[in-house]
Design a protein around this motif. Structure first.
Motif, PDB file in Angstrom:
ATOM      1  N   ARG A  27      28.208  43.199  44.553  1.00 27.10           N
ATOM      2  CA  ARG A  27      29.334  43.073  45.492  1.00 27.10           C
ATOM      3  C   ARG A  27      29.264  44.073  46.649  1.00 27.10           C
ATOM      4  NH1 ARG A  27      33.963  42.145  40.774  1.00 27.10           N
ATOM      5  NH2 ARG A  27      33.773  39.867  40.722  1.00 27.10           N
ATOM      6  N   GLY A  42      32.818  37.172  46.174  1.00 29.52           N
ATOM      7  CA  GLY A  42      32.628  35.721  46.197  1.00 29.52           C
ATOM      8  C   GLY A  42      33.936  34.954  46.075  1.00 29.52           C
ATOM      9  N   GLY A  43      34.830  35.470  45.261  1.00 30.50           N
ATOM     10  CA  GLY A  43      36.084  34.769  44.998  1.00 30.50           C
ATOM     11  C   GLY A  43      37.084  34.843  46.139  1.00 30.50           C
ATOM     12  N   GLY A 133      44.441  36.409  42.307  1.00 27.55           N
ATOM     13  CA  GLY A 133      44.430  37.073  40.996  1.00 27.55           C
ATOM     14  C   GLY A 133      43.396  38.192  40.948  1.00 27.55           C
ATOM     15  N   ILE A 134      43.755  39.274  40.267  1.00 27.30           N
ATOM     16  CA  ILE A 134      42.785  40.339  39.970  1.00 27.30           C
ATOM     17  C   ILE A 134      42.831  40.470  38.448  1.00 27.30           C
ATOM     18  CG2 ILE A 134      42.155  42.785  40.318  1.00 27.30           C
ATOM     19  CD1 ILE A 134      42.349  41.527  43.018  1.00 27.30           C
ATOM     20  N   THR A 135      41.857  39.877  37.767  1.00 28.40           N
ATOM     21  CA  THR A 135      41.949  39.817  36.305  1.00 28.40           C
ATOM     22  C   THR A 135      40.627  40.232  35.656  1.00 28.40           C
ATOM     23  OG1 THR A 135      41.330  37.497  36.390  1.00 28.40           O
ATOM     24  CG2 THR A 135      43.661  37.949  36.271  1.00 28.40           C
ATOM     25  N   VAL A 138      38.070  36.015  32.280  1.00 26.51           N
ATOM     26  CA  VAL A 138      37.674  34.725  32.855  1.00 26.51           C
ATOM     27  C   VAL A 138      38.352  33.612  32.044  1.00 26.51           C
ATOM     28  CG1 VAL A 138      35.680  33.226  33.357  1.00 26.51           C
ATOM     29  CG2 VAL A 138      35.453  35.706  33.589  1.00 26.51           C
ATOM     30  N   ILE A 142      46.234  33.472  34.400  1.00 26.64           N
ATOM     31  CA  ILE A 142      46.387  33.945  35.790  1.00 26.64           C
ATOM     32  C   ILE A 142      45.134  33.613  36.607  1.00 26.64           C
ATOM     33  CG2 ILE A 142      46.617  36.041  37.227  1.00 26.64           C
ATOM     34  CD1 ILE A 142      48.662  37.019  35.064  1.00 26.64           C
ATOM     35  N   THR A 146      45.818  30.965  39.887  1.00 23.85           N
ATOM     36  CA  THR A 146      45.830  31.530  41.236  1.00 23.85           C
ATOM     37  C   THR A 146      44.930  30.687  42.150  1.00 23.85           C
ATOM     38  OG1 THR A 146      44.269  33.114  40.263  1.00 23.85           O
ATOM     39  CG2 THR A 146      46.462  33.940  40.778  1.00 23.85           C
ATOM     40  N   HIS A 147      45.183  30.769  43.470  1.00 26.75           N
ATOM     41  CA  HIS A 147      44.358  30.000  44.419  1.00 26.75           C
ATOM     42  C   HIS A 147      42.937  30.558  44.495  1.00 26.75           C
ATOM     43  CE1 HIS A 147      48.492  29.167  46.206  1.00 26.75           C
ATOM     44  NE2 HIS A 147      48.036  27.987  45.832  1.00 26.75           N
ATOM     45  N   CYS A 148      42.836  31.861  44.332  1.00 25.30           N
ATOM     46  CA  CYS A 148      41.537  32.529  44.402  1.00 25.30           C
ATOM     47  C   CYS A 148      41.704  33.901  43.762  1.00 25.30           C
ATOM     48  CB  CYS A 148      41.085  32.668  45.860  1.00 25.30           C
ATOM     49  SG  CYS A 148      42.239  33.617  46.886  1.00 25.30           S
ATOM     50  N   GLY A 149      40.638  34.674  43.713  1.00 19.66           N
ATOM     51  CA  GLY A 149      40.789  35.991  43.097  1.00 19.66           C
ATOM     52  C   GLY A 149      39.470  36.673  42.831  1.00 19.66           C
ATOM     53  N   VAL A 150      39.561  37.764  42.101  1.00 21.76           N
ATOM     54  CA  VAL A 150      38.372  38.538  41.771  1.00 21.76           C
ATOM     55  C   VAL A 150      38.444  38.927  40.299  1.00 21.76           C
ATOM     56  CG1 VAL A 150      36.942  40.529  42.400  1.00 21.76           C
ATOM     57  CG2 VAL A 150      38.544  39.584  44.097  1.00 21.76           C
ATOM     58  N   HIS A 151      37.382  38.673  39.575  1.00 21.12           N
ATOM     59  CA  HIS A 151      37.276  39.187  38.203  1.00 21.12           C
ATOM     60  C   HIS A 151      36.795  40.624  38.276  1.00 21.12           C
ATOM     61  CE1 HIS A 151      36.935  34.754  37.221  1.00 21.12           C
ATOM     62  NE2 HIS A 151      37.938  35.171  36.464  1.00 21.12           N
TER      63      HIS A 151
HETATM   64  C1  UD1 Z   1      30.731  34.433  40.415  1.00 15.05           C
HETATM   65  C2  UD1 Z   1      30.510  34.186  38.934  1.00 15.05           C
HETATM   66  C3  UD1 Z   1      29.451  35.133  38.412  1.00 15.05           C
HETATM   67  C4  UD1 Z   1      28.177  34.986  39.240  1.00 15.05           C
HETATM   68  C5  UD1 Z   1      28.459  35.146  40.729  1.00 15.05           C
HETATM   69  C6  UD1 Z   1      27.197  34.805  41.513  1.00 15.05           C
HETATM   70  C7  UD1 Z   1      32.208  33.409  37.334  1.00 15.05           C
HETATM   71  C8  UD1 Z   1      33.467  33.719  36.567  1.00 15.05           C
HETATM   72  N1  UD1 Z   1      31.718  34.347  38.190  1.00 15.05           N
HETATM   73  O1  UD1 Z   1      31.201  35.772  40.576  1.00 15.05           O
HETATM   74  O2  UD1 Z   1      29.219  34.872  37.028  1.00 15.05           O
HETATM   75  O3  UD1 Z   1      27.244  35.970  38.841  1.00 15.05           O
HETATM   76  O4  UD1 Z   1      29.507  34.259  41.127  1.00 15.05           O
HETATM   77  O5  UD1 Z   1      27.442  34.638  42.829  1.00 15.05           O
HETATM   78  O6  UD1 Z   1      31.659  32.370  37.177  1.00 15.05           O
HETATM   79  N2  UD1 Z   1      39.370  33.539  40.597  1.00 15.05           N
HETATM   80  C9  UD1 Z   1      40.697  33.163  40.687  1.00 15.05           C
HETATM   81  N3  UD1 Z   1      41.635  33.989  40.165  1.00 15.05           N
HETATM   82  C10 UD1 Z   1      41.332  35.166  39.528  1.00 15.05           C
HETATM   83  C11 UD1 Z   1      39.983  35.544  39.447  1.00 15.05           C
HETATM   84  C12 UD1 Z   1      39.026  34.718  40.003  1.00 15.05           C
HETATM   85  O7  UD1 Z   1      41.013  32.109  41.237  1.00 15.05           O
HETATM   86  O8  UD1 Z   1      42.255  35.855  39.053  1.00 15.05           O
HETATM   87  C13 UD1 Z   1      38.325  32.616  41.135  1.00 15.05           C
HETATM   88  C14 UD1 Z   1      37.631  33.131  42.379  1.00 15.05           C
HETATM   89  O9  UD1 Z   1      38.289  32.787  43.572  1.00 15.05           O
HETATM   90  C15 UD1 Z   1      36.279  32.456  42.260  1.00 15.05           C
HETATM   91  C16 UD1 Z   1      36.054  32.358  40.752  1.00 15.05           C
HETATM   92  O10 UD1 Z   1      37.322  32.507  40.152  1.00 15.05           O
HETATM   93  O11 UD1 Z   1      36.349  31.151  42.776  1.00 15.05           O
HETATM   94  C17 UD1 Z   1      35.103  33.428  40.242  1.00 15.05           C
HETATM   95  O12 UD1 Z   1      35.560  34.733  40.614  1.00 15.05           O
HETATM   96  P1  UD1 Z   1      34.610  36.005  40.476  1.00 15.05           P
HETATM   97  O13 UD1 Z   1      34.007  36.003  39.119  1.00 15.05           O
HETATM   98  O14 UD1 Z   1      35.317  37.219  40.910  1.00 15.05           O
HETATM   99  O15 UD1 Z   1      33.507  35.593  41.570  1.00 15.05           O
HETATM  100  P2  UD1 Z   1      32.075  36.196  41.856  1.00 15.05           P
HETATM  101  O16 UD1 Z   1      32.080  37.675  41.852  1.00 15.05           O
HETATM  102  O17 UD1 Z   1      31.577  35.483  43.070  1.00 15.05           O
END
Ligand code: UD1
Ligand code: BG6
Length: 377
Positions: A27, A42-43, A133-135, A138, A142, A146-151
């Motif tokens: 990231r 990405g999210g 979402g910030i969760t 996976v 939440i 959510t519409h989008c977010g970060v794990h």
């Molecule tokens: C994602 C992949 C990761 C992969 C990377 C490669 C998942 C869970 N993550 O990580 O395994 O290595 O791409 O580019 O498959 N989201 C929500 N709400 C939340 C958290 C997330 O809507 O509370 C959505 C995000 O908008 C996104 C998706 O979930 O569409 C995955 O989020 P995240 O894991 O943070 O994305 P990447 O870091 O891109």
């Protein structure tokens, strides 16, 4: 599996250099000769424009997750220029506080299943806000709704008291601030300094973890106390709240985090020769916050004048200057970029809460009356 550790909380505190590394993996972009250092979430990338256009960002959470958002609030305000407000999920629901289509609401939750936070999410969705979402989980409710977010990718957290999720949440929200602010040329160098700070952060956390024995010794001194106050301000108001929450929830000792700027408006009345008080007075790097450092020095002097029993957390090398005029116990921590300092400063307090709990003979991983995930209201 606790490995070489006796408790999950202890393991999770000590694995923070690794959990933070995982949180940031892929990231942070190092940049190059013609490319600037940057952050890639990405999210969020497809939603940054909408977020930048919003009139307000509202952080919503409970417990430690709320505190993490509070720690990230100043840097998000600084880099985005968007007003950021804070909501405890249950309180937003009790008040049915106004949420608008022009708002970006950010739901912070380790489990992604907390009932109040989830219900506040439904409320924000009904009101047409963008929901982020910030969760840590996976597939959690939440994350799904959510519409989008970060794990935050901190790895599974088992101890009921949240530790590694807290530091990863702060780092993710700091990265979110960097991503939202990335279209502003005037803050480019500030952002690059923070990104450098993020690269260095795991090694600084490794350094601060060396205070383990020192915090155990401090816990021995505090073992029979009834109460502990924690004073902080600015970036570290959240550290005061979160440090006090850790002590309260696991060591079962009354503890209160206090905004140092409010000291004269009540808390000062409690100060005497017996009540232990932690004062967070680490140096903040940029000029604006040098002022804050001296404000905190003045708080220390006023507490000394009332013979307060102080434990001062300061930047390495500052012990003599920070405590001029009275004796205090000192916790010296490494300095990092101002907005990342809460990640460092919480670690000694997590260690203190852990050791206090073990010495007092309480259950560290499953504190009385508490649950890891509160799925009922
Ligand atoms: C994602 C992949 C990761 C992969 C990377 C490669 C998942 C869970 N993550 O990580 O395994 O290595 O791409 O580019 O498959 N989201 C929500 N709400 C939340 C958290 C997330 O809507 O509370 C959505 C995000 O908008 C996104 C998706 O979930 O569409 C995955 O989020 P995240 O894991 O943070 O994305 P990447 O870091 O891109
Ligand atoms: C519970 C936990 O109270 O819920 C806390 O014991 C946690 O550690 C709080 O901070 C919020 O949980 P979550 O999963 O929404 O971050």
């Amino acid at each position: 599996n606790k490995g070489k550790y006796e408790h999950y909380m202890q393991k999770e505190i000590h694995e923070q250099p690794e959990s933070l590394t995982t949180t940031m993996r892929g990231r942070l972009i190092r940049g190059g000769s013609c490319k600037a250092k940057s952050v890639l979430l990405g999210g969020l990338k497809d939603h940054l424009k909408t977020i930048r256009r919003s009139r307000r960002v509202v952080f919503i959470g409970c417990g430690t997750s709320y505190n993490a958002a509070l720690a990230a609030r100043p840097i998000l305000e600084e880099l985005s220029g968007i007003p950021v407000t804070m909501e405890i999920a249950s309180d937003l629901l009790d008040r049915q506080g106004p949420i608008y289509r022009e708002d970006t609401t950010v739901f912070v939750s380790q489990s992604g299943e907390t009932a109040d936070t989830l219900q506040a999410l439904e409320y924000a969705l009904e009101n047409g806000a963008l929901c982020v979402g910030i969760t840590n989980t996976v597939g959690s409710a939440i994350a799904r709704n959510t519409h989008c977010g970060v794990h935050i990718n901190a790895g599974c957290e088992i101890g009921v008291a949240s530790t590694k999720a807290y530091t990863s949440q702060i780092v993710v929200m700091a990265m979110m601030a960097l991503a939202i602010g990335s279209d502003t040329i005037s803050s480019q160098s500030r952002r690059e300094t923070i990104i450098d700070g993020l690269f260095d952060l795991p090694s600084k956390v490794r350094e601060v973890l060396k205070l383990d024995q020192e915090m155990k010794d401090l816990a021995k001194l505090l073992i029979s106390e009834q109460s502990l106050l924690v004073f902080g301000r600015g970036y570290n108001y959240a550290t005061a709240l979160e440090g006090a929450l850790k002590v309260k929830e696991v060591a079962l000792m009354h503890s209160e985090g206090i905004l140092a700027g409010e000291m004269k408006h009540g808390p000062l009345a409690l100060v005497d020769e017996t009540l232990p008080i932690v004062v967070i007075a680490t140096r903040d790097a940029c000029f604006r916050f040098l002022l804050m450092y001296s404000k905190q020095q003045s708080v220390i002097q006023q507490l000394h004048a009332r013979k307060g029993r102080l434990i001062v957390m300061c930047t390495k090398g500052d012990a003599a200057s920070v405590c001029a005029g009275g004796s205090s116990r000192i916790i010296e921590v490494p300095q990092v970029e101002d907005c990342l300092q809460p990640v460092i400063n919480i670690v000694p307090l997590q260690l203190l809460a852990y050791h206090l709990t073990v010495l007092r003979g309480y259950n560290v991983d499953q504190p009385r009356n508490l649950a890891k995930s509160v799925t009922t209201q």
